[in-house]
Design a protein around this motif. Structure first.
Motif, PDB file in Angstrom:
ATOM      1  N   PHE A 368     -11.842   5.474   2.026  1.00 38.35           N
ATOM      2  CA  PHE A 368     -12.497   6.019   3.209  1.00 38.35           C
ATOM      3  C   PHE A 368     -11.877   7.366   3.581  1.00 38.35           C
ATOM      4  O   PHE A 368     -10.683   7.599   3.394  1.00 38.35           O
ATOM      5  CB  PHE A 368     -12.356   5.040   4.370  1.00 38.35           C
ATOM      6  CG  PHE A 368     -13.076   5.479   5.617  1.00 38.35           C
ATOM      7  CD1 PHE A 368     -14.457   5.517   5.659  1.00 38.35           C
ATOM      8  CD2 PHE A 368     -12.361   5.865   6.745  1.00 38.35           C
ATOM      9  CE1 PHE A 368     -15.120   5.910   6.812  1.00 38.35           C
ATOM     10  CE2 PHE A 368     -13.015   6.259   7.889  1.00 38.35           C
ATOM     11  CZ  PHE A 368     -14.406   6.290   7.923  1.00 38.35           C
ATOM     12  N   ALA A 369     -12.716   8.243   4.132  1.00 36.54           N
ATOM     13  CA  ALA A 369     -12.299   9.552   4.664  1.00 36.54           C
ATOM     14  C   ALA A 369     -11.650  10.433   3.607  1.00 36.54           C
ATOM     15  O   ALA A 369     -10.799  11.266   3.914  1.00 36.54           O
ATOM     16  CB  ALA A 369     -11.356   9.370   5.850  1.00 36.54           C
ATOM     17  N   GLY A 370     -12.035  10.244   2.352  1.00 29.23           N
ATOM     18  CA  GLY A 370     -11.584  11.152   1.301  1.00 29.23           C
ATOM     19  C   GLY A 370     -10.171  10.937   0.818  1.00 29.23           C
ATOM     20  O   GLY A 370      -9.654  11.736   0.021  1.00 29.23           O
ATOM     21  N   ALA A 371      -9.486   9.864   1.269  1.00 29.91           N
ATOM     22  CA  ALA A 371      -8.125   9.600   0.787  1.00 29.91           C
ATOM     23  C   ALA A 371      -8.163   9.312  -0.705  1.00 29.91           C
ATOM     24  O   ALA A 371      -9.057   8.636  -1.208  1.00 29.91           O
ATOM     25  CB  ALA A 371      -7.518   8.418   1.543  1.00 29.91           C
ATOM     26  N   ALA A 372      -7.162   9.829  -1.425  1.00 26.86           N
ATOM     27  CA  ALA A 372      -7.126   9.672  -2.879  1.00 26.86           C
ATOM     28  C   ALA A 372      -6.383   8.401  -3.255  1.00 26.86           C
ATOM     29  O   ALA A 372      -5.473   7.949  -2.550  1.00 26.86           O
ATOM     30  CB  ALA A 372      -6.438  10.874  -3.518  1.00 26.86           C
ATOM     31  N   LEU A 373      -6.788   7.811  -4.368  1.00 23.95           N
ATOM     32  CA  LEU A 373      -6.050   6.671  -4.892  1.00 23.95           C
ATOM     33  C   LEU A 373      -4.681   7.133  -5.373  1.00 23.95           C
ATOM     34  O   LEU A 373      -4.517   8.275  -5.818  1.00 23.95           O
ATOM     35  CB  LEU A 373      -6.822   6.026  -6.049  1.00 23.95           C
ATOM     36  CG  LEU A 373      -8.098   5.274  -5.657  1.00 23.95           C
ATOM     37  CD1 LEU A 373      -8.920   4.941  -6.890  1.00 23.95           C
ATOM     38  CD2 LEU A 373      -7.757   4.016  -4.880  1.00 23.95           C
ATOM     39  N   PRO A 374      -3.668   6.261  -5.297  1.00 21.24           N
ATOM     40  CA  PRO A 374      -2.322   6.698  -5.676  1.00 21.24           C
ATOM     41  C   PRO A 374      -2.194   6.918  -7.178  1.00 21.24           C
ATOM     42  O   PRO A 374      -2.935   6.333  -7.983  1.00 21.24           O
ATOM     43  CB  PRO A 374      -1.445   5.519  -5.222  1.00 21.24           C
ATOM     44  CG  PRO A 374      -2.343   4.337  -5.271  1.00 21.24           C
ATOM     45  CD  PRO A 374      -3.696   4.850  -4.853  1.00 21.24           C
ATOM     46  N   MET A 375      -1.256   7.777  -7.554  1.00 21.75           N
ATOM     47  CA  MET A 375      -0.926   7.971  -8.963  1.00 21.75           C
ATOM     48  C   MET A 375       0.038   6.858  -9.385  1.00 21.75           C
ATOM     49  O   MET A 375       1.045   6.612  -8.722  1.00 21.75           O
ATOM     50  CB  MET A 375      -0.275   9.342  -9.170  1.00 21.75           C
ATOM     51  CG  MET A 375       0.130   9.613 -10.611  1.00 21.75           C
ATOM     52  SD  MET A 375       0.895  11.240 -10.805  1.00 21.75           S
ATOM     53  CE  MET A 375       2.404  10.999  -9.883  1.00 21.75           C
ATOM     54  N   ILE A 376      -0.276   6.177 -10.476  1.00 21.71           N
ATOM     55  CA  ILE A 376       0.536   5.039 -10.923  1.00 21.71           C
ATOM     56  C   ILE A 376       1.212   5.409 -12.248  1.00 21.71           C
ATOM     57  O   ILE A 376       0.559   5.884 -13.183  1.00 21.71           O
ATOM     58  CB  ILE A 376      -0.331   3.779 -11.093  1.00 21.71           C
ATOM     59  CG1 ILE A 376      -1.023   3.431  -9.764  1.00 21.71           C
ATOM     60  CG2 ILE A 376       0.505   2.606 -11.571  1.00 21.71           C
ATOM     61  CD1 ILE A 376      -1.935   2.222  -9.840  1.00 21.71           C
ATOM     62  N   GLN A 377       2.528   5.189 -12.322  1.00 23.69           N
ATOM     63  CA  GLN A 377       3.307   5.475 -13.523  1.00 23.69           C
ATOM     64  C   GLN A 377       4.163   4.259 -13.871  1.00 23.69           C
ATOM     65  O   GLN A 377       4.624   3.534 -12.987  1.00 23.69           O
ATOM     66  CB  GLN A 377       4.231   6.674 -13.303  1.00 23.69           C
ATOM     67  CG  GLN A 377       3.518   7.988 -13.015  1.00 23.69           C
ATOM     68  CD  GLN A 377       4.514   9.072 -12.651  1.00 23.69           C
ATOM     69  OE1 GLN A 377       4.999   9.118 -11.522  1.00 23.69           O
ATOM     70  NE2 GLN A 377       4.830   9.925 -13.607  1.00 23.69           N
ATOM     71  N   ALA A 378       4.365   4.065 -15.157  1.00 18.83           N
ATOM     72  CA  ALA A 378       5.259   3.013 -15.633  1.00 18.83           C
ATOM     73  C   ALA A 378       6.614   3.625 -15.978  1.00 18.83           C
ATOM     74  O   ALA A 378       6.687   4.676 -16.623  1.00 18.83           O
ATOM     75  CB  ALA A 378       4.670   2.316 -16.850  1.00 18.83           C
ATOM     76  N   ILE A 379       7.687   2.995 -15.534  1.00 20.47           N
ATOM     77  CA  ILE A 379       9.045   3.406 -15.892  1.00 20.47           C
ATOM     78  C   ILE A 379       9.547   2.449 -16.971  1.00 20.47           C
ATOM     79  O   ILE A 379       9.706   1.253 -16.709  1.00 20.47           O
ATOM     80  CB  ILE A 379       9.984   3.377 -14.676  1.00 20.47           C
ATOM     81  CG1 ILE A 379       9.498   4.348 -13.601  1.00 20.47           C
ATOM     82  CG2 ILE A 379      11.413   3.696 -15.080  1.00 20.47           C
ATOM     83  CD1 ILE A 379      10.309   4.284 -12.321  1.00 20.47           C
ATOM     84  N   ASP A 380       9.764   2.965 -18.161  1.00 22.04           N
ATOM     85  CA  ASP A 380      10.258   2.152 -19.269  1.00 22.04           C
ATOM     86  C   ASP A 380      11.743   1.888 -19.055  1.00 22.04           C
ATOM     87  O   ASP A 380      12.575   2.786 -19.198  1.00 22.04           O
ATOM     88  CB  ASP A 380      10.018   2.873 -20.597  1.00 22.04           C
ATOM     89  CG  ASP A 380      10.287   1.981 -21.796  1.00 22.04           C
ATOM     90  OD1 ASP A 380      11.022   0.988 -21.650  1.00 22.04           O
ATOM     91  OD2 ASP A 380       9.769   2.288 -22.889  1.00 22.04           O
TER      92      ASP A 380
END
Length: 716
Positions: A368-380
């Motif tokens: 809603f309201a243009g909020a962006a989905l979070p960036m997801i990263q894996a830490i090996d």
């Protein structure tokens, strides 16, 4: 029908002068006692000679149990293989609500009383001043409003300054106002709301409301609730856990002007009595509750909403084993009303029903309201190992430092309560276990105790090893949320943190206070179990760190991958829900696992397709049927003997396979020995008749219990 674990109802004679109808609540004799029951059918079974029949004692002045609810009780009993009386007990969970309610004692100022002659104290004057402008109030309300003790009110009444008034016993709960304006909806939300609202009053329908975290699903189904209220129908909203309610209740009140009626285990007996009666009399417009709310006596239910429909908490494991999500669909079908299933990570069962055309689907693809989905990263973690005795990887520590310096908030997620999951002797390696279960004792260092998370047994950490008598001390193995909090305190000593787990938050009030402190920036870091993943909205929370993303993938659970994806997706959705972008770091030793790859790549549908292919090939739900049999008792040899007899008489039919018997993973639980068998059938086979034929062949001693779990979620 009586609320007892019996297979059939009892016949009684209706005495002259007593008119009864199906669904009436009655008092009947049973042996030397009298019991409450429900008139299930008129005419009797004809199996009992009339001379042996006993008379119904009387009918209670309470709204009768509706035909739909009686059909629902029978349906649940037949599906789960529970005795109908066991299911009826859930629908009669508040017997006090069937009795005439007592009037409420209230107080007003006594006419003609010489107040000055009383020479009142400051506290008494506050009470007297308060009541000059108010109608009669109960003593507790007077004491709270005037800021005095109840003894002050009682003293004034005894002195004659206050007169007693009896008020009607059942005050109508506040009525939600569907005419109040809601928030401005996006085009997608408005289309979804119109689709859901259009189903009100149109008969049975089942719709999946599928939206990414932060897309405003709640506001959308609020519009469907408003449509049902405008149609003068009642609404039931099921939430999986009580911890979800504080924020949800605030949003509901902001939309409809008052709170709905609540139904959960934290209510007092008086609240349960009044609530049950208000529902049965049609005075409660909207009820929000846990799974047991499904058995409340709605006379005019018009809509059911199951929020977070994928949650395992909807499955009841004790007593009558049932999935409230699935039974809610049955309840809606029997009542010919719409049901909405809501999730950002729908269960594979629901997805399969959508694909088969049994459920409709409404989608909210954007936040809603243009909020962006979070960036997801894996830490090996193989490449970024923490220091010895630490659990936070260098990249996660660095990300947390940057988040705190920016004045933003972070969540550290680990789905493991306590300080450490295992405690062992530093000399001989003896592991501290529960005396009642085959489970390790979990150290809870903040409370200074060891606890079994299966039966609740608690003990102090012993001063010496019970195996070798060494006093060299015990070692904590592995992390729980308390141990992560200890590391946060050492690494970020200036940061303010809070531990969020079921054993650190005592009820909805404590959850509400925690949410307030986070929103008002009194907390920098939340360290918690799955409670932190539950639908909360924190505008300044921009970083989520998952300590052990591989944890849920261990073991042989059928739904291990699906559940892990769901909970990690949910906790990731807490990040970046407002104008501040979010970031999620997943610590893992297997970054190439399909669950982790799907999360990082943001490809939920591909994961679901792969998971569905795996289940389809194995003939597992939702493309096959399962039922568990758990044999338990205090005598191990007797339990094993019954389990072996069940194994020897197992059905041998085409499309049917029985696995076991075998010791359950928790082979001793709460002092009872346990064996398991698993019945697996093709999708097209009705599993209940197979189970009934099988169980009828084996005589089970009274000291042994055989629990049937149709559609099992737990395999422990």
């Amino acid at each position: 029908m009586l609320p007892l674990p019996i297979g059939e109802g009892y016949d009684y004679r209706v005495p002259e002068g007593l008119d009864l109808a199906e669904g009436d609540f009655v008092i009947v004799p049973l042996g030397r006692r009298q019991m409450l029951g429900v008139v299930w059918a008129l005419g009797g079974s004809g199996d009992i000679a009339e001379a042996r029949l006993k008379d119904v004692v009387g009918r209670l002045d309470a709204p009768p149990m509706s035909t739909v609810l009686r059909r629902f009780v029978s349906w649940v009993a037949a599906y789960t293989l529970a005795a109908p009386g066991q299911v009826l007990r859930m629908a009669m969970s508040v017997p006090a609500a069937l009795e005439p309610a007592k009037p409420v004692v209230a107080y007003r100022l006594a006419e003609g009383f010489d107040i000055e002659g009383l020479r009142p104290s400051a506290a008494r004057r506050r009470v007297l001043t308060l009541l000059r402008d108010l109608p009669p109030l109960p003593a507790g309300d007077i004491a709270r409003e005037a800021g005095v003790s109840s003894g002050v009110v009682k003293g004034l009444a005894e002195a004659g300054a206050l007169a007693t008034v009896l008020l009607p016993p059942s005050l109508r709960p506040p009525v939600p106002d569907p005419a109040l304006p809601g928030p401005d909806l996006s085009d997608d939300q408005r289309s979804a709301a119109e689709a859901l609202s259009g189903g009100i009053g149109g008969g049975y329908s089942a719709t999946l409301l599928d939206g990414v975290t932060g897309s405003g699903k709640t506001e959308v189904y609020f519009e469907a609730i408003a449509a049902a209220l405008r149609d003068n129908r009642q609404v039931l909203v099921l939430l999986p856990e009580i911890a979800l309610t504080p924020h949800w209740l605030e949003r509901f009140e902001a939309r409809f002007g008052c709170r709905p009626l609540e139904w959960h285990s934290e209510l007092t007996q008086a609240q349960r009595r009044d609530g049950w009666r208000a529902v049965s009399e049609g005075k409660a417009g909207v009820v929000v509750g846990a799974r047991s709310a499904l058995f409340l006596p709605f006379p005019d239910l018009g809509l059911i909403v199951v929020d977070e429909e994928h949650e395992p908490a909807f499955k009841q494991e004790e007593g009558v084993t049932y999935n409230a999500r699935d039974m809610a669909v049955v309840r809606a079908h029997l009542g010919e009303i719409p049901i909405v299933l809501v999730s950002a990570t729908p269960s594979l069962e629901t997805v399969a029903n959508v694909e088969a055309g049994r459920y409709a689907k409404v989608t909210l693809p954007d936040r809603f309201a243009g909020a962006a989905l979070p960036m997801i990263q894996a830490i090996d973690m193989r490449a970024h190992r923490p220091a010895p005795g630490r659990w936070l990887s260098p990249p996660l520590v660095e990300a947390m430092r940057g988040t705190l310096e920016a004045g933003e908030q972070a969540v550290l997620f680990l789905n493991r309560r306590g300080y450490a999951p295992l405690t062992l002797c530093g000399s001989c390696g003896h592991r501290l276990g529960c005396p009642n279960c085959t489970a390790w004792l979990v150290e809870h260092r903040l409370a200074g105790r060891l606890q079994c998370h299966q039966c609740g047994y608690t003990a102090r950490l012993p001063s010496e090893c019970p195996s070798c008598q060494s006093t060299d001390g015990f070692k904590a193995v592995g992390p729980g949320v308390e141990r992560i909090a200890e590391e946060v305190l050492h690494t970020f000593p200036e940061a303010r943190f809070a531990v969020v787990a079921s054993d650190t938050l005592a009820g909805p009030a404590a959850v509400g206070e925690l949410l307030r402190s986070v929103r008002e920036r009194e907390v920098d870091i939340l360290i918690g179990t799955q409670l932190v993943a539950k639908g909360h909205h924190f505008p300044l929370l921009t970083l989520v760190g998952v300590i052990d993303a591989d944890l849920g993938l261990m073991g042989g659970d059928l739904r291990a991958a699906e559940r892990t994806y769901q909970i990690l997706h949910q906790v990731a959705g807490r990040a970046g829900r407002a104008e501040h972008p979010g970031r999620v770091l997943l610590q893992t030793y297997d970054p190439d696992h399909k669950v982790l790859k799907a999360l990082v790549e943001g490809d939920r549908d591909r994961f679901l397709e792969a998971e569905a292919d795996d289940r389809r090939r194995a003939g597992m739900p939702p493309y096959g049927r399962l039922a568990g049999l758990i044999v338990s008792g205090a005598d191990q040899r007797l339990v094993e003997a019954v389990a072996l007899r069940l194994g020897r008489t197992a059905p041998r039919e085409e499309g049917v396979r029985v696995l076991g018997p075998a010791p359950a993973p928790f082979s001793i639980l709460r002092g009872r020995h346990r064996c398991r068998l698993l019945l697996k059938t093709a999708k097209a086979i009705a599993i209940q008749p197979v189970l009934r034929r099988w169980l009828a062949q084996v005589e089970v001693p009274a000291s042994v219990r055989v629990q049937v779990d149709v559609d099992p979620y737990s395999f422990l």
